[in-house]
Design an enzyme around this catalytic site. Structure first.
Site, PDB file in Angstrom:
ATOM      1  N   HIS A  85      26.845  20.452  17.349  1.00  0.00           N
ATOM      2  CA  HIS A  85      27.430  21.546  18.109  1.00  0.00           C
ATOM      3  C   HIS A  85      28.621  21.080  18.941  1.00  0.00           C
ATOM      4  O   HIS A  85      29.656  21.754  19.002  1.00  0.00           O
ATOM      5  CB  HIS A  85      26.376  22.174  19.020  1.00  0.00           C
ATOM      6  CG  HIS A  85      25.386  23.022  18.306  1.00  0.00           C
ATOM      7  ND1 HIS A  85      24.405  23.758  18.953  1.00  0.00           N
ATOM      8  CD2 HIS A  85      25.204  23.272  16.985  1.00  0.00           C
ATOM      9  CE1 HIS A  85      23.685  24.420  18.074  1.00  0.00           C
ATOM     10  NE2 HIS A  85      24.144  24.140  16.867  1.00  0.00           N
ATOM     11  N   TYR A  95      25.626  31.661  21.702  1.00  0.00           N
ATOM     12  CA  TYR A  95      24.168  31.718  21.538  1.00  0.00           C
ATOM     13  C   TYR A  95      23.604  33.143  21.504  1.00  0.00           C
ATOM     14  O   TYR A  95      22.699  33.433  20.698  1.00  0.00           O
ATOM     15  CB  TYR A  95      23.482  30.889  22.627  1.00  0.00           C
ATOM     16  CG  TYR A  95      23.498  29.412  22.309  1.00  0.00           C
ATOM     17  CD1 TYR A  95      22.445  28.830  21.620  1.00  0.00           C
ATOM     18  CD2 TYR A  95      24.571  28.610  22.685  1.00  0.00           C
ATOM     19  CE1 TYR A  95      22.460  27.480  21.303  1.00  0.00           C
ATOM     20  CE2 TYR A  95      24.597  27.262  22.380  1.00  0.00           C
ATOM     21  CZ  TYR A  95      23.542  26.695  21.685  1.00  0.00           C
ATOM     22  OH  TYR A  95      23.566  25.358  21.369  1.00  0.00           O
ATOM     23  N   GLU A 138      24.457  20.363  25.880  1.00  0.00           N
ATOM     24  CA  GLU A 138      25.842  20.361  25.406  1.00  0.00           C
ATOM     25  C   GLU A 138      26.823  20.377  26.569  1.00  0.00           C
ATOM     26  O   GLU A 138      27.848  19.688  26.540  1.00  0.00           O
ATOM     27  CB  GLU A 138      26.059  21.564  24.470  1.00  0.00           C
ATOM     28  CG  GLU A 138      25.359  21.383  23.129  1.00  0.00           C
ATOM     29  CD  GLU A 138      25.026  22.681  22.423  1.00  0.00           C
ATOM     30  OE1 GLU A 138      25.609  23.736  22.790  1.00  0.00           O
ATOM     31  OE2 GLU A 138      24.183  22.654  21.504  1.00  0.00           O
ATOM     32  N   ILE A 271      30.688   5.164   3.359  1.00  0.00           N
ATOM     33  CA  ILE A 271      31.086   3.869   3.902  1.00  0.00           C
ATOM     34  C   ILE A 271      31.796   4.014   5.243  1.00  0.00           C
ATOM     35  O   ILE A 271      31.805   3.075   6.056  1.00  0.00           O
ATOM     36  CB  ILE A 271      32.004   3.133   2.901  1.00  0.00           C
ATOM     37  CG1 ILE A 271      32.149   1.652   3.278  1.00  0.00           C
ATOM     38  CG2 ILE A 271      33.363   3.799   2.809  1.00  0.00           C
ATOM     39  CD1 ILE A 271      32.913   0.838   2.240  1.00  0.00           C
ATOM     40  N   PRO A 387      24.821  19.714   7.440  1.00  0.00           N
ATOM     41  CA  PRO A 387      23.803  20.138   8.391  1.00  0.00           C
ATOM     42  C   PRO A 387      22.594  19.221   8.378  1.00  0.00           C
ATOM     43  O   PRO A 387      22.207  18.684   7.342  1.00  0.00           O
ATOM     44  CB  PRO A 387      23.422  21.535   7.889  1.00  0.00           C
ATOM     45  CG  PRO A 387      24.532  21.965   7.001  1.00  0.00           C
ATOM     46  CD  PRO A 387      25.072  20.718   6.402  1.00  0.00           C
TER      47      PRO A 387
END
Length: 392
Positions: A85, A95, A138, A271, A387
């Site tokens: 997020h 939200y 957050e 990598i 995700p």
């Protein structure tokens, strides 16, 4: 406040989520992205089409419902979500949109007989509890990053100082702040968020930082994906002198302090985050095993750099495995990285720290093989390109 009765209702919905959670979340996404264009840039369309995004959210919702009484049992999942997020700059005002669409999907998919007003109220309270936790976490990261030396809040303009072709598919972009200021010291393994306009539409993506922090610049190494809107835009349109909007570094898949032997395993463009991990680890005397798998020599990025580091640091052992190889490639194995081959390349003592990243099938096999070979599960760390979800 989530009541005890509401907790019991949420837990009672776990079987429904296990059997039909992905369909419910797909309906949720279709509703939200169709009716709220302001949140579309936060979601990768390729992950939507492949089903990766719905699967990841269904998994996260299921885990939350299962552990509603003991959120600490979720382990790293909340940290993964918070970092994703933050990298995409999800804000508190997003939200309520998500919550409203989730409750609507529950009612429309399960039906009013199952998704009663009481069930919706319970899930509304549960969602708000989770939202409050994530918003607070957050906000803390946003504040800490903005206050750090070289840090910033929101987007910041960076100029492309240099482009380097690393393989047939991967190009590195060396980025410096357009304002001439310092750059926050990111941790080995972290990534940045990037915001671009492609065909008149805003797109946001995360890219691993492929070089150690130096306080002056950042480097991302981007694989050209077939049909990838942003990767092809970067390869084709962004030249030296061009400008990109970046969000601050984020990510919890970072190199941890340890004196145990270190094993870094990557497949393809996986990598990229292992490179700053390797550079950091080589500053100490700990033994390092570096294993990289690629389709073929032309797809193998950074080989010359790894070979150079192996020549300079006796504690570094490196192995290469190609799906297809010819004698002049000088690889250690051809074909897939089997459990037997991995066992031969791992340190004799399985008490090692292992980090791995690559395509999902590659990672699934690796996780199972490392467990079978006796590497402690708690010392195995991995990250997803897209995700966050479980590795079955």
């Amino acid at each position: 406040m989530l009541t005890e009765r509401q907790r019991e209702i949420v837990k009672a919905t776990v079987p429904l989520l296990e059997t039909g959670g992905e369909a419910l979340i797909t309906h949720f996404y279709n509703t939200m992205l169709g009716e709220y264009p302001e949140v579309r840039p936060l979601f990768n369309q390729a992950h939507q089409q492949s089903g990766a995004q719905p699967r990841a959210l269904a998994y996260s919702v299921l885990m939350y419902a299962k552990h509603i009484d003991r959120l600490e049992a979720l382990g790293d999942l909340p940290a993964q979500i918070v970092n994703k997020h933050v990298a995409l700059q999800v804000q508190a005002e997003h939200y309520p949109i998500v919550g409203a669409c989730l409750l609507r999907a529950i009612r429309e998919v399960l039906g009013a007989e199952i998704a009663t007003d009481e069930v919706l109220a319970a899930w509304g309270a549960a969602y708000q509890q989770l939202a409050d936790i994530l918003i607070a976490a957050e906000r803390s990261v946003y504040d800490r990053t903005a206050e750090a030396e070289g840090g910033w809040r929101g987007e910041r303009a960076f100029k492309v100082e240099k482009r380097v072709q690393e393989s047939a598919e991967i190009t590195s972009f060396y980025l410096v702040p357009a304002d001439g200021g310092k750059v926050i010291a990111h941790l080995p393994g972290q990534y940045i968020g990037l915001r671009v306009m492609v065909g008149g539409e805003e797109q946001r993506r995360n890219y691993s930082l492929s070089a150690p922090a130096n306080g002056k610049s950042l480097r991302i190494s981007v694989k050209r994906e077939l049909g990838g809107k942003v990767s092809n835009f970067l390869h084709d349109q962004i030249q030296v002198g061009g400008t990109l909007s970046l969000f601050p570094p984020a990510g919890h898949f970072t190199l941890q302090d340890s004196s145990k032997p270190l094993v870094l395993i990557s497949g393809g463009v996986g990598i990229t985050p292992t490179l700053p991990m390797l550079a950091t680890a080589l500053a100490a005397p700990r033994p390092v095993t570096f294993i990289h798998c690629a389709r073929e020599r032309s797809a193998h990025a950074f080989r010359e750099r790894i070979d150079q580091l192996a020549a300079e640091h006796p504690q570094l052992t490196r192995y290469y495995c190609y799906d297809r190889a010819v004698p002049e490639d000088q690889v250690d194995a051809e074909g897939y990285l089997t459990e037997q081959r991995l066992g031969e390349w791992l340190p004799a003592s399985r008490d090692a720290d292992v980090y791995f990243l690559g395509p999902r099938p590659f990672m699934r096999v690796l996780k199972r093989s490392l467990h079978n070979l006796g590497v402690p599960d708690k010392q195995v760390r991995y990250e997803f390109f897209g995700p966050a979800e479980a590795l079955a």
